[in-house]
Design an enzyme around this catalytic site. Structure first.
Site, PDB file in Angstrom:
ATOM      1  N   THR A 171     -38.441  50.779  83.572  1.00 20.41           N
ATOM      2  CA  THR A 171     -38.962  49.814  82.876  1.00 20.41           C
ATOM      3  C   THR A 171     -38.679  48.332  83.212  1.00 20.41           C
ATOM      4  OG1 THR A 171     -37.425  49.731  81.063  1.00 20.41           O
ATOM      5  CG2 THR A 171     -39.453  50.720  80.423  1.00 20.41           C
TER       6      THR A 171
ATOM      7  N   ALA B 102     -33.274  56.987  85.975  1.00 26.12           N
ATOM      8  CA  ALA B 102     -34.803  57.094  85.416  1.00 26.12           C
ATOM      9  C   ALA B 102     -35.419  58.107  85.915  1.00 26.12           C
ATOM     10  CB  ALA B 102     -35.600  55.710  85.674  1.00 26.12           C
TER      11      ALA B 102
ATOM     12  N   GLU C 169     -34.616  63.686  83.559  1.00 25.07           N
ATOM     13  CA  GLU C 169     -34.447  63.405  82.321  1.00 25.07           C
ATOM     14  C   GLU C 169     -35.183  64.224  81.187  1.00 25.07           C
ATOM     15  OE1 GLU C 169     -35.038  59.525  83.375  1.00 25.07           O
ATOM     16  OE2 GLU C 169     -33.437  58.740  81.832  1.00 25.07           O
TER      17      GLU C 169
ATOM     18  N   GLU D  83     -24.199  54.697  86.599  1.00 17.72           N
ATOM     19  CA  GLU D  83     -25.115  53.661  86.961  1.00 17.72           C
ATOM     20  C   GLU D  83     -24.749  52.295  87.086  1.00 17.72           C
ATOM     21  OE1 GLU D  83     -28.963  53.963  85.028  1.00 17.72           O
ATOM     22  OE2 GLU D  83     -29.630  52.185  85.629  1.00 17.72           O
TER      23      GLU D  83
ATOM     24  N   PHE E 187     -25.046  61.492  85.554  1.00 12.57           N
ATOM     25  CA  PHE E 187     -26.142  61.545  84.160  1.00 12.57           C
ATOM     26  C   PHE E 187     -26.421  60.205  83.971  1.00 12.57           C
ATOM     27  CE2 PHE E 187     -22.987  65.294  84.424  1.00 12.57           C
ATOM     28  CZ  PHE E 187     -24.042  66.418  85.061  1.00 12.57           C
TER      29      PHE E 187
ATOM     30  N   ARG F  37     -36.425  51.720  75.739  1.00 12.04           N
ATOM     31  CA  ARG F  37     -36.507  52.973  76.011  1.00 12.04           C
ATOM     32  C   ARG F  37     -36.998  53.754  74.715  1.00 12.04           C
ATOM     33  NH1 ARG F  37     -38.480  56.471  80.249  1.00 12.04           N
ATOM     34  NH2 ARG F  37     -38.323  54.786  81.858  1.00 12.04           N
TER      35      ARG F  37
END
Lengths: 769, 475
Positions: free
Chosen positions: A441, A510, A714, A232, A228, A310
């Site tokens: 991004t 993402a 997401e 990362e 989730f 974001r």
């Protein structure tokens, strides 16, 4: 056709039999493996004066204690910048690990860690966003996105309201806590088994702490028991500790955080503080919006900058903002380093405009649903960063279709009728929309590669850069490969993700795993298919354009002549010296963003959806039940409906938890009081609605994305906004509907209770605690 | 009582195979042992019995009188089960479920898309497995409660619930069903000694008292759902363990004329199954008490013995005017639950004494309710819990009132002044208002991560309001 078909997860049989292995299940495959346990310092900020490890070394089974002197390379695992010392001398958050004890058993490592004495001097800590603002403690300079003249338009606006909203963080609570095993393989490589979403970065960090080239390190992410976003960047330090331990002892080393260690040592969803002013006309149309955001980044930067960005990008949700200024800044505090979590700042940004629109509706005495609808993006609109809102018409299409299928008007009337006669229980019903930008991004992340291997028997191995965390990526990649190659699903095996198969991968994050890796797999498979068709054409003796290969069979399109099995074609290709492996590469076209100007096209496209929730609230306790939920989500042409619906439902449930019951409790001294499942409450089956209708938007082909599909990881998280607004509506029914219901986030039973009391006080009931 | 000497080897049956785990530290949990021995299907998600990822099933005696004639599958959290607890027992893990093909519960989960990351799945499989073989399960009669102690972070549960609802009835030649036709293993006496650590599992009260007299520092363990959390989360290690789960006298259940007697060692799920609908407050409480995985091990004795201010059963037992029967070196005595809690996590039991049974007098109160205020309905710990019971005389005046709370003081306790405000008065809104005024000042709750002091204080009176709204205001 293997795409678009409802197939179960490719590891489903392994899941249900317990045969599917996760990183920490591999310990028994590493004879002589040592177990690591951290020595944590339980202060939010402190200077370490001395450590005494004698007690640990005297503990039965303890082999050694790792400290900074054992790091052959750099003593820093920071991913965004060098600000995460692995073996610190200054303690920056409550529970930060100082040393690691290595022992023959986990029990010995724990007992050894307990026997270490640490002498520290406690320093004053910053434990809230407010304190950080007051003390000017920030990780970043303010980021701004603006359009038009927000200040002037607000001054001129027909109406204006302001608000402030604190949004709580969220623990990922992946069921599998962080785990890594480091060993030296038979070729002398440092082999890292890691539950990581980003094997390439884990490889980089391990190489950095060891002071070796990346080609000396192999990272495998077999599968994750949930991630989730929490794996990362946050998997890296534990892999680094394992690698350093392995380097020092020459033995395999396992680092596995138990739930308490995971809670206290790894980052979470960022808490946010938002302050906004919204200007609007008599109809509730937004004239201007001004938003200031502060996120709690914790002690180190990590991914906080793009998370904040974001949030700024998503301050509009699905609404057109003619004049707007959104500014945000990352606070530096003495908390664990907050990180990626499904939505990546988007949810916090979007929640602000939803809160603001509720204020608008209240001020005008309009139903919130009407105010939302009046502000939707329409065809031709651009966002506040001047990206065209492609397929903006879907917002309204979804809204109307969902209103119909959820019988919204009739149920609104039923809720009103119930509330008119019910004194102690009130109901609320709400619908909220969703728009979410898809792409990293960070532009360079929008690339992926794949390596597809065909063996002489016609069986296929697919390697790609994405990691499997339960989202069904490997299932979809298998479907894409089978379809693109023209073979059966059974012929395709998706291999565990390894840095020695596909290098320089991006994090699986993402929501982009399928878009990026699927396109790369497709390219590789189409290259191979083209080669094999050439062989089949020769074997069949027909024209190139006449041959098709579907489901493992090559034949003439008109059905005449022989049918050749895929294996037969492959066998011939091998003998004809045709290459049976290929790589595929994909980069998202035409995306760009100028951060200084706040202009560009950061997203390849937008995902849309909407949801309706109905709740019932008990005024005595503030406890509530979710009576019914209806969802309509745009996933393009679904590659795998069972997987996609699973993502929609799971995302919603996670958003529900964040907005209603998952409450991280930090004491004023920076101590985290919620460190396990007994104090931190995720939704159980009891909180997820019994009456739950989920549909995927039909006829929703997305041009320019793999087989017309759309990202799904997401966006559904934000569908849960409707639950918060339904609760707000029910609370309002206890008081004066023209008085705004200020609802804290998460809206726990207690918070709901106090909001009810506030409403009741307005109409002359209630008490204040 | 028992003529056979206690076993000194730790043997059990695992997935049909005989295991000898003698020599394992008595502090070891079954989960740790399984994973160390390569059975990695059961996962550690929380190590405090909240997530169910470690669920396994035990083969236990049936509840009815024909106990010796057959067995049933009981799912439990392996993270809270001491390995020594399974001595002499039969355990099935996820690795032992499938035959040549997937088991129907496994197939149902595969078909419904019930697994995403798969980490919680083995636990769900075991909970569903026990549900599949639950005696009396009808087609489509899936009990959602059977999986309320399993957390999933990926799915939102809908497909798992669908899998439960899609479970077929038992068909054909099913080895797991056949196993239930034979008796479950008995729970034999046990005495283990590993290094300096000792583990005792006596089978009679007399033996238990003797061991306790000889080992005054022994830690008492019944289901282990509290003590083992301490081992896992606070790294406490026990020198001497006295397990009470084989003591026959602690497993009494007798629904008599004058009282209901529930052995201190009866698992709560058995209490739940045996009491049916009454006493109503207890029947309301038990489904909300943690989760079935916990209730399959947790006991009333344990919940009272830990004397936690937020235990769920004390408010109900206080409101039911229950007593506990304790036995000790000086003989047996009865302590009203109202006098049991002497301080934070302290009871009136003397050293060497054991709780034998809980006694609930009859007739039960005619008007009663149990309330639990918590962040979520299932598998949660109370912020505030309350048990309220009143009886009215012929005139409609309150004859008895017992208003008991948990979570608002250092111990669970009754709001005596509020009770006095009600007794002799009509059961009316005015009386309730007086009781509320008296209750409001009776407690000084604390703030913690479950709720603020102000919220708890409000709940003290609001739950009385709710009680009135639900039992009085309508009539």
């Amino acid at each position: 056709m293997s795409i678009g078909k409802a197939v179960c997860h490719e590891s489903a049989e392994g899941h249900v039999t317990g045969a599917a292995l996760y990183t920490d299940d591999l310990v028994a495959r590493h004879p002589g493996c040592l177990h690591a346990w951290p020595v944590q310092v339980m202060h939010a900020r402190a200077t370490v004066n001395a450590v005494h490890v004698g007690g640990a070394l005297a503990t039965d089974g303890v082999v050694t204690v790792l400290d900074g002197s054992d790091v052959p390379g750099e003593n820093d695992t920071g991913a965004a910048r060098r600000d995460e010392v692995l073996f610190p001398t200054e303690i920056s958050y409550w529970g930060q690990p100082l040393l690691w004890v290595l022992a023959e058993t986990e029990e010995a490592a724990k007992m050894g860690a307990l026997a270490v004495r640490v002498d520290v001097t406690e320093e004053p800590a910053i434990t809230s966003i407010e304190q950080a603002i007051e003390q000017d403690s920030f990780h970043t300079e303010p980021g701004v996105i603006a359009r038009g003249d927000a200040e002037g338009a607000l001054a001129r606006a027909t109406h204006r309201v302001s608000g402030e909203l604190h949004v709580g963080g969220q623990e990922h609570f992946y069921l599998e806590t962080h785990a890594s095993i480091a060993s030296i393989d038979e070729a002398g490589s440092v082999m890292i088994q890691s539950s990581t979403q980003h094997p390439t970065e884990t490889q980089e960090i391990v190489a950095r702490v060891l002071g070796v080239d990346k080609n000396q390190v192999v990272v495998q992410s077999l599968r994750m028991g949930g991630a989730f976003g929490g794996k990362e960047t946050q998997a890296n330090p534990w892999a680094a500790v394992a690698a350093i331990g392995c380097h020092k002892t020459g033995r395999p080393v396992r680092v596995r955080l138990d739930r308490q260690r995971d809670f206290t040592m790894s980052g979470k969803r960022h808490p946010f503080l938002g302050r906004y002013t919204i200007g609007f006309d008599d109809e509730g149309r937004i004239e201007a919006f001004d938003l200031e955001l502060f996120s709690d980044g914790g002690w180190a930067l990590d991914l906080s900058a793009p998370v904040l960005h974001r949030a700024l990008f998503h301050a509009d949700n699905a609404y057109y903002l003619p004049h707007v200024r959104v500014v945000g800044r990352v606070c530096k505090t003495n908390a664990c380093s907050h990180t990626a979590f499904r939505g990546f700042g988007g949810p916090q940004g979007m929640l602000m405009i939803e809160d603001a629109l509720e204020r608008v509706a209240c001020a005008l005495g309009l139903p919130p649903r009407v105010v939302r609808e009046r502000n939707f993006y329409r065809a031709g609109h651009t966002t506040h960063y001047e990206q065209e809102v492609t397929q903006a018409d879907r917002i309204e299409r979804i809204w109307k279709q969902l209103s119909r299928t959820s019988e919204l008007p009739a149920r609104e009337a039923a809720v009103a009728a119930f509330n008119a006669t019910s004194e102690h229980l009130k109901r609320g019903i709400a619908i909220t929309p969703l728009k979410f930008g898809i792409s990293f991004t960070a532009k360079w992340y929008n690339q992926a590669a794949a390596l597809v291997l065909i063996y002489q028997d016609g069986s296929v191995q697919v390697n790609h850069g994405g990691t499997e965390m339960g989202q069904g990526l490997h299932t979809k990649m298998r479907q894409v490969a089978a379809h693109a190659l023209g073979v059966t699903l059974e012929a395709v095996r998706v291999m565990p993700t390894r840095t020695d198969k596909v290098p320089n991968t991006s994090a699986t994050a993402a929501s982009s795993g399928t878009d990026l890796n699927g396109a790369a797999v497709r390219v590789a498979c189409e290259t191979l298919k083209e080669r094999l068709i050439t062989v089949a054409v020769e074997m069949l003796g027909v024209e190139t354009s006449d041959v098709e290969m579907i489901g493992g069979v090559a034949r003439s399109r008109d059905g005449s002549g022989d049918a050749l099995s895929f294996g037969a074609v492959v066998g011939r290709a091998y003998h004809d010296r045709v290459q049976l492996s290929a790589t595929g590469f994909y980069k998202t076209p035409d995306i760009h963003f100028d951060t200084a100007a706040g202009r560009g096209k950061p997203f390849h496209y937008f995902a849309y959806g909407a949801a309706v929730a109905e709740v019932e609230v008990d005024r005595f306790t503030g406890m509530y039940t979710l009576r019914r939920v209806d969802i309509l989500q745009d996933v393009g042409d679904s590659l795998s409906p069972l997987i996609d619906i699973g993502q929609v439902e799971g995302g919603f449930a996670q958003g529900l938890g964040w907005l209603t019951q998952e409450e991280l409790h930090w004491a004023p001294d920076g101590r985290l009081a919620t460190t396990n499942a007994s104090t931190y409450k995720l939704p159980t089956i009891g909180e997820c609605p019994e009456d739950w209708h989920v549909a995927l938007l039909p006829k929703a082909t997305e041009p320019g994305v793999v087989y017309g599909s759309k990202a799904v990881g997401e966006p559904p998280f934000m569908l849960a906004f409707c639950v918060r607004e339904a609760i707000r509506g029910a609370i309002g029914a206890f008081g004066d509907k023209h008085r705004f219901v200020d609802l804290a986030c998460p809206a726990t039973a207690e918070r709901v209770y106090w909001a009810i009391e506030q409403q009741r006080a307005i109409v002359g009931h209630g008490q204040r605690g | 009582m028992s003529s056979t000497p206690p076993a000194s080897r730790l043997r059990f049956t695992l997935n049909g195979r005989a295991i000898d785990a003698t020599g394992a530290d008595p502090n070891t949990t079954l989960l740790a042992w399984l994973r160390e021995h390569g059975l990695t299907g059961a996962k550690e998600g929380c190590a405090e019995g909240e997530c169910g990822a470690c669920a396994v099933v035990m083969v236990r005696p049936r509840l009815d009188d024909a106990a010796l004639e057959g067995a049933r599958y009981v799912p439990v959290n392996a993270c809270l089960l001491l390995l020594a607890s399974v001595a002499g027992q039969e355990v099935l893990t996820v690795e032992g479920v499938a035959g040549a093909t997937l088991h129907p519960v496994q197939q149902a989960l595969v078909d419904s898309g019930g697994s995403q990351c798969g980490y919680c799945t083995p636990g769900f499989v075991m909970s569903l497995f026990a549900e599949y073989y639950r005696e009396g399960r009808a087609e489509g009669g899936f009990e959602v409660d059977s999986i309320a102690g399993n957390l999933c972070r990926c799915t939102g549960y809908r497909p798992i619930r669908d899998a439960g609802r899609a479970l077929p009835m038992i068909t054909g030649d099913d080895a797991h069903a056949r196993r239930l036709e034979r008796p479950a293993p008995a729970c034999p006496g046990l005495e283990l000694s590993v290094g300096e650590r000792r583990y005792f599992r006596p089978t009679s009260l007399a033996e238990a008292l003797r061991i306790l007299a000889e080992q005054p520092d022994a830690t008492l363990v019944a289901g282990g759902t509290d003590v083992v959390v301490e081992l896992n989360q606070r790294m406490r290690r026990l020198h001497t363990i006295l397990s009470l789960e084989a003591v026959a006298e602690l497993r009494v259940f007798e629904d008599g004329e004058d009282m209901l007697r529930i052995g201190a060692g009866v698992p709560l799920s058995e209490v739940e199954d045996r009491i049916g609908e009454s006493p109503a407050m207890l029947a309301e409480l038990l489904p909300l008490f943690s989760s079935r995985l916990i209730r399959n091990r947790a006991t009333l004795g344990g919940n009272l013995g830990t004397a936690s201010p937020i235990g769920d059963s004390p408010p109900v037992l206080l409101a039911l005017d229950a007593s506990v029967r304790v036995a000790g070196p000086e003989g047996a005595r009865t302590i009203p639950v109202a006098e049991l809690f002497t301080g934070y996590r302290q009871t009136a039991l003397e050293p060497g004494e054991l709780m034998v049974e809980v006694q609930i007098p009859k007739p039960y109160p005619t008007i009663s309710r149990f309330y639990k205020v918590s962040k979520r309905v299932h598998d949660d710990i109370s912020t505030v819990a309350a048990g309220f019971a009143i009886d009215l005389d012929e005139q409609g005046n309150v004859r008895h009132a017992r208003l008991a709370y948990g979570g608002v003081a250092a111990t669970p306790m009754r709001a005596v002044a509020a009770e006095e405000a009600l007794v002799g008065e009509p059961w009316s809104a005015e009386s309730v208002a007086k009781a509320k005024a008296a209750a409001a000042s009776a407690f000084t709750p604390m703030s913690d991560q479950r709720g603020t002091a102000a919220y708890r204080t409000s709940m003290v009176t609001n739950l009385l309001d709710k009680f009135w709204a639900q039992t009085g205001a309508m009539s």
